[in-house]
Write a protein that holds these residues in place. Structure first.
Motif, PDB file in Angstrom:
ATOM      1  N   ASN A  41       0.835  -1.199   0.000  1.00 49.07           N
ATOM      2  CA  ASN A  41       0.000   0.000   0.000  1.00 49.07           C
ATOM      3  C   ASN A  41       0.872   1.253   0.000  1.00 49.07           C
ATOM      4  O   ASN A  41       0.748   2.137  -0.860  1.00 49.07           O
ATOM      5  CB  ASN A  41      -0.905  -0.029   1.239  1.00 49.07           C
ATOM      6  CG  ASN A  41      -1.893   1.123   1.275  1.00 49.07           C
ATOM      7  OD1 ASN A  41      -1.525   2.276   1.104  1.00 49.07           O
ATOM      8  ND2 ASN A  41      -3.147   0.810   1.526  1.00 49.07           N
ATOM      9  N   LEU A  72      -9.217   3.814  -4.682  1.00 46.45           N
ATOM     10  CA  LEU A  72      -8.970   3.599  -3.260  1.00 46.45           C
ATOM     11  C   LEU A  72     -10.195   3.001  -2.576  1.00 46.45           C
ATOM     12  O   LEU A  72     -10.090   2.025  -1.820  1.00 46.45           O
ATOM     13  CB  LEU A  72      -8.601   4.938  -2.611  1.00 46.45           C
ATOM     14  CG  LEU A  72      -8.257   4.942  -1.127  1.00 46.45           C
ATOM     15  CD1 LEU A  72      -7.061   4.061  -0.837  1.00 46.45           C
ATOM     16  CD2 LEU A  72      -7.987   6.376  -0.646  1.00 46.45           C
ATOM     17  N   TYR A  76     -10.662  -0.971  -0.815  1.00 46.40           N
ATOM     18  CA  TYR A  76     -11.163  -1.329   0.517  1.00 46.40           C
ATOM     19  C   TYR A  76     -12.413  -2.207   0.415  1.00 46.40           C
ATOM     20  O   TYR A  76     -12.581  -3.163   1.199  1.00 46.40           O
ATOM     21  CB  TYR A  76     -11.489  -0.071   1.319  1.00 46.40           C
ATOM     22  CG  TYR A  76     -10.278   0.646   1.851  1.00 46.40           C
ATOM     23  CD1 TYR A  76      -9.381  -0.005   2.697  1.00 46.40           C
ATOM     24  CD2 TYR A  76     -10.008   1.971   1.509  1.00 46.40           C
ATOM     25  CE1 TYR A  76      -8.256   0.647   3.193  1.00 46.40           C
ATOM     26  CE2 TYR A  76      -8.893   2.625   1.997  1.00 46.40           C
ATOM     27  CZ  TYR A  76      -8.022   1.961   2.839  1.00 46.40           C
ATOM     28  OH  TYR A  76      -6.917   2.611   3.314  1.00 46.40           O
ATOM     29  N   CYS A  96      -5.383  -0.270  -3.168  1.00 46.09           N
ATOM     30  CA  CYS A  96      -5.489   0.910  -2.300  1.00 46.09           C
ATOM     31  C   CYS A  96      -4.262   1.799  -2.439  1.00 46.09           C
ATOM     32  O   CYS A  96      -4.365   3.035  -2.370  1.00 46.09           O
ATOM     33  CB  CYS A  96      -5.665   0.479  -0.844  1.00 46.09           C
ATOM     34  SG  CYS A  96      -7.296  -0.196  -0.466  1.00 46.09           S
TER      35      CYS A  96
END
Length: 381
Positions: A41, A72, A76, A96
């Motif tokens: 990430n 993004l 998630y 992400c």
């Protein structure tokens, strides 16, 4: 707001790591493997900084980040359905990270376009979002993972990011009304001070994420409750916020190099003098506070440093370059620290191999910053 949602969750990843290793995938994966999620990430976000900068120059500081917010949020959301570690590597890690890379750059660059005399104050104020985000996301994740499951925590994060970041981007306005193709002087890449500063960013990248990723697990291993571990991580993030505030207040008076020098002294000494010598709640809390102060100060000064020495026109590319170099450092940080953790458990002192590995690169970065300061003084003489 953009810094809060793009970079804040990275500082809180240790809560996810502790949950993934000790509950969701207990006995199936190591700390080193799970740390790769957070590292991917951060590394994707950092390494793609140059690409993000060029895209923003070409298409503007609103369209590109809006695409980043969508990616993004999608990352998630898809991570909430993960049933294997590699699912999380691709979603919460890579996806992400790519989304954050496209999202955070406007917040890092645009304040320096609008301010000159108080540029350090402006950029530092924006960077407070990371510290506040680290505090908020640590507690948010810790409290809700146990109550509503990690899957729903990730889905809620997805919804919040999509809604609030979109609103934030609609309010952004650049100093120039249309994108301009900037051509910073690439001869600056041969500048010894710039190269030394980039070396410092690489070694900083190696060290900077290790405490945030491993503090919750470390706290549990020395007999502190999971709530206590989350509290220490939150306090470290709160100290990071204080460090950002202090650096912001003094940057325009002392200069970014002086601020960076003091910050590196704090971070390196906190790791090698405090963390290695303490194995209880109060000592670990003291480490978190001192490390957080230095860590927060370091990352408020990048844009101000580049603008001062290389010009405002160079900001998108050179700030992106800084994050790219630190991103490669991230790849050598928590994963190797996790391997050393497993290999050195028999050494007696808890996490001693990990602590030494975390501290030494920060000392090297400190030496690099000192070298920049010395070179600048010689040039001015």
């Amino acid at each position: 707001m953009l810094e809060f949602f793009a970079e804040g969750p990275t500082s809180a990843f240790g809560v996810f790591q502790d949950y993934y290793v000790n509950e969701k995938f207990q006995g199936r994966v190591s700390n080193a493997t799970i740390s790769l999620i957070g590292v991917l990430n951060s590394s994707c976000m950092a390494i793609l900084g140059v690409v993000s900068g060029k895209l923003c120059e070409r298409f503007g500081y609103r369209i590109v980040p809006l695409c980043g917010v969508f990616i993004l949020s999608l990352g998630y959301f898809l991570a909430s359905f993960a049933s294997e570690p590699w699912h999380l590597l691709l979603t919460q890690g890579v996806l992400c990270g790519v989304g954050a890379a496209l999202t955070f750059l406007p917040a890092a660059v645009i304040p320096s376009q609008w301010f000159e005399r108080r540029r350090g104050l402006a950029t530092g104020t924006v960077n407070l979002g990371i510290g506040v985000g680290g505090i908020a996301w640590t507690q948010f994740n810790h409290l809700l993972i146990k109550r509503i499951s990690v899957a729903w925590v990730l889905r809620l994060t997805s919804i919040i990011v999509l809604a609030l970041c979109t609103v934030s981007l609609l309010l952004i306005k650049t100093f120039q009304s249309t994108p301009v193709q900037q051509r910073p002087n690439l001869q600056s890449l041969r500048n010894r001070n710039l190269l030394t500063f980039m070396a410092a960013s690489f070694f900083t990248g190696i060290s900077s994420l290790v405490p945030f990723f491993y503090l919750p697990g470390y706290a549990k291993d020395i007999g502190i409750s999971s709530s206590g571990g989350a509290l220490i991580t939150s306090i470290a993030n709160a100290a990071s916020l204080a460090g950002r505030l202090a650096a912001t207040m003094f940057s325009d008076y002392c200069g970014p190099v002086v601020i960076l020098l003091g910050a590196y002294v704090l971070t390196s000494s906190s790791i090698l003098l405090i963390w290695t010598a303490t194995h209880n709640f109060s000592g670990t809390m003291a480490f978190g506070i001192v490390f957080g102060l230095g860590y927060g100060a370091i990352f408020t000064q990048t844009s101000a440093f580049v603008a001062k020495f290389f010009g405002v026109d160079a900001l998108p590319v050179f700030v992106g370059l800084y994050y790219t170099v630190s991103g490669f450092g991230y790849l050598f940080g928590p994963p190797i620290a996790g391997v050393l953790l497993e290999k050195t458990r028999s050494w007696g002192a808890p996490y001693i191999g990990l602590k030494l590995y975390c501290g030494m690169p920060m000392v090297i970065a400190l030496i690099a910053i000192v070298a920049v300061k010395v070179n600048m003084r010689r040039s001015a003489a």
